[in-house]
Write a protein that holds these residues in place. Sequence first.
Motif, PDB file in Angstrom:
ATOM      1  N   SER A  53       7.152   0.175  -1.540  1.00  0.00           N
ATOM      2  CA  SER A  53       7.141   0.078  -0.090  1.00  0.00           C
ATOM      3  C   SER A  53       7.848  -1.215   0.287  1.00  0.00           C
ATOM      4  O   SER A  53       7.605  -2.268  -0.317  1.00  0.00           O
ATOM      5  CB  SER A  53       5.711   0.072   0.449  1.00  0.00           C
ATOM      6  N   ALA A  54       8.704  -1.145   1.294  1.00  0.00           N
ATOM      7  CA  ALA A  54       9.493  -2.317   1.687  1.00  0.00           C
ATOM      8  C   ALA A  54       8.634  -3.389   2.356  1.00  0.00           C
ATOM      9  O   ALA A  54       8.928  -4.568   2.258  1.00  0.00           O
ATOM     10  CB  ALA A  54      10.625  -1.881   2.617  1.00  0.00           C
ATOM     11  N   GLN A  55       7.557  -2.992   3.025  1.00  0.00           N
ATOM     12  CA  GLN A  55       6.811  -3.944   3.833  1.00  0.00           C
ATOM     13  C   GLN A  55       5.609  -4.557   3.113  1.00  0.00           C
ATOM     14  O   GLN A  55       5.378  -5.749   3.198  1.00  0.00           O
ATOM     15  CB  GLN A  55       6.337  -3.260   5.113  1.00  0.00           C
ATOM     16  N   HIS A  56       4.820  -3.761   2.425  1.00  0.00           N
ATOM     17  CA  HIS A  56       3.573  -4.235   1.831  1.00  0.00           C
ATOM     18  C   HIS A  56       3.401  -3.664   0.425  1.00  0.00           C
ATOM     19  O   HIS A  56       4.069  -2.714   0.051  1.00  0.00           O
ATOM     20  CB  HIS A  56       2.361  -3.773   2.674  1.00  0.00           C
ATOM     21  N   SER A  57       2.446  -4.233  -0.295  1.00  0.00           N
ATOM     22  CA  SER A  57       2.049  -3.643  -1.570  1.00  0.00           C
ATOM     23  C   SER A  57       1.248  -2.384  -1.268  1.00  0.00           C
ATOM     24  O   SER A  57       0.310  -2.417  -0.470  1.00  0.00           O
ATOM     25  CB  SER A  57       1.196  -4.611  -2.375  1.00  0.00           C
ATOM     26  N   ARG A  58       1.617  -1.299  -1.880  1.00  0.00           N
ATOM     27  CA  ARG A  58       0.944  -0.019  -1.669  1.00  0.00           C
ATOM     28  C   ARG A  58       0.482   0.526  -3.006  1.00  0.00           C
ATOM     29  O   ARG A  58       1.113   0.283  -4.039  1.00  0.00           O
ATOM     30  CB  ARG A  58       1.886   0.994  -1.014  1.00  0.00           C
ATOM     31  N   TYR A  59      -0.617   1.282  -2.967  1.00  0.00           N
ATOM     32  CA  TYR A  59      -1.194   1.802  -4.200  1.00  0.00           C
ATOM     33  C   TYR A  59      -1.552   3.272  -4.050  1.00  0.00           C
ATOM     34  O   TYR A  59      -1.889   3.737  -2.976  1.00  0.00           O
ATOM     35  CB  TYR A  59      -2.471   1.028  -4.569  1.00  0.00           C
ATOM     36  N   LEU A  60      -1.494   3.940  -5.182  1.00  0.00           N
ATOM     37  CA  LEU A  60      -1.975   5.306  -5.292  1.00  0.00           C
ATOM     38  C   LEU A  60      -3.152   5.273  -6.263  1.00  0.00           C
ATOM     39  O   LEU A  60      -3.020   4.776  -7.382  1.00  0.00           O
ATOM     40  CB  LEU A  60      -0.883   6.229  -5.842  1.00  0.00           C
ATOM     41  N   VAL A  61      -4.287   5.748  -5.801  1.00  0.00           N
ATOM     42  CA  VAL A  61      -5.468   5.878  -6.650  1.00  0.00           C
ATOM     43  C   VAL A  61      -5.698   7.368  -6.822  1.00  0.00           C
ATOM     44  O   VAL A  61      -5.804   8.104  -5.844  1.00  0.00           O
ATOM     45  CB  VAL A  61      -6.710   5.214  -6.017  1.00  0.00           C
ATOM     46  N   LEU A  62      -5.770   7.789  -8.079  1.00  0.00           N
ATOM     47  CA  LEU A  62      -5.822   9.213  -8.369  1.00  0.00           C
ATOM     48  C   LEU A  62      -6.886   9.496  -9.423  1.00  0.00           C
ATOM     49  O   LEU A  62      -6.956   8.813 -10.441  1.00  0.00           O
ATOM     50  CB  LEU A  62      -4.444   9.654  -8.882  1.00  0.00           C
TER      51      LEU A  62
END
Length: 142
Positions: A53-62
């Motif tokens: 993501s260009a703006q923030h740290s993003r995460y996928l929890v699966l």
Amino acid sequence: MKALVLVIAAVLLLAAGGGAAYFWLDAQQSKSSVVQNKPLFYPLERFVISVDSAQHSRYLVLELTLTSHSADVMAALPDASPLLRNALVEHFSNISHADVKTGFKDIPAIQTQLLEKFNQTLNQNAFSYQIEQVLVTNVFIQ
């Protein structure tokens, strides 16, 4: 005469014991390799990966659960778990946050993609079995 009766009785007891042991072992082996009527479940450990993501740290929890009707497959899955987790990293490592959000609007398609990826990984690593279904049991996209 008495000794002959004892010898015959001993032989019959040994034969009966051997036959019983044979049938018991055969039943145990067929139990483990017989396909079950209801599916068996193997939950994988929670999977967390950062997504681009260009703006923030993003995460996928699966959280995923693998299914099969074979007890033999379930018994072998712990050995394959590191390979399956690696396949997840490969699958999600270059996907953007927007693509992840869009992709998870169609859960059945994601499940099918992961099933194909997992079975391909198992096949490439000389595992002789296949997973029947991948269930997405929890997903969180930040």
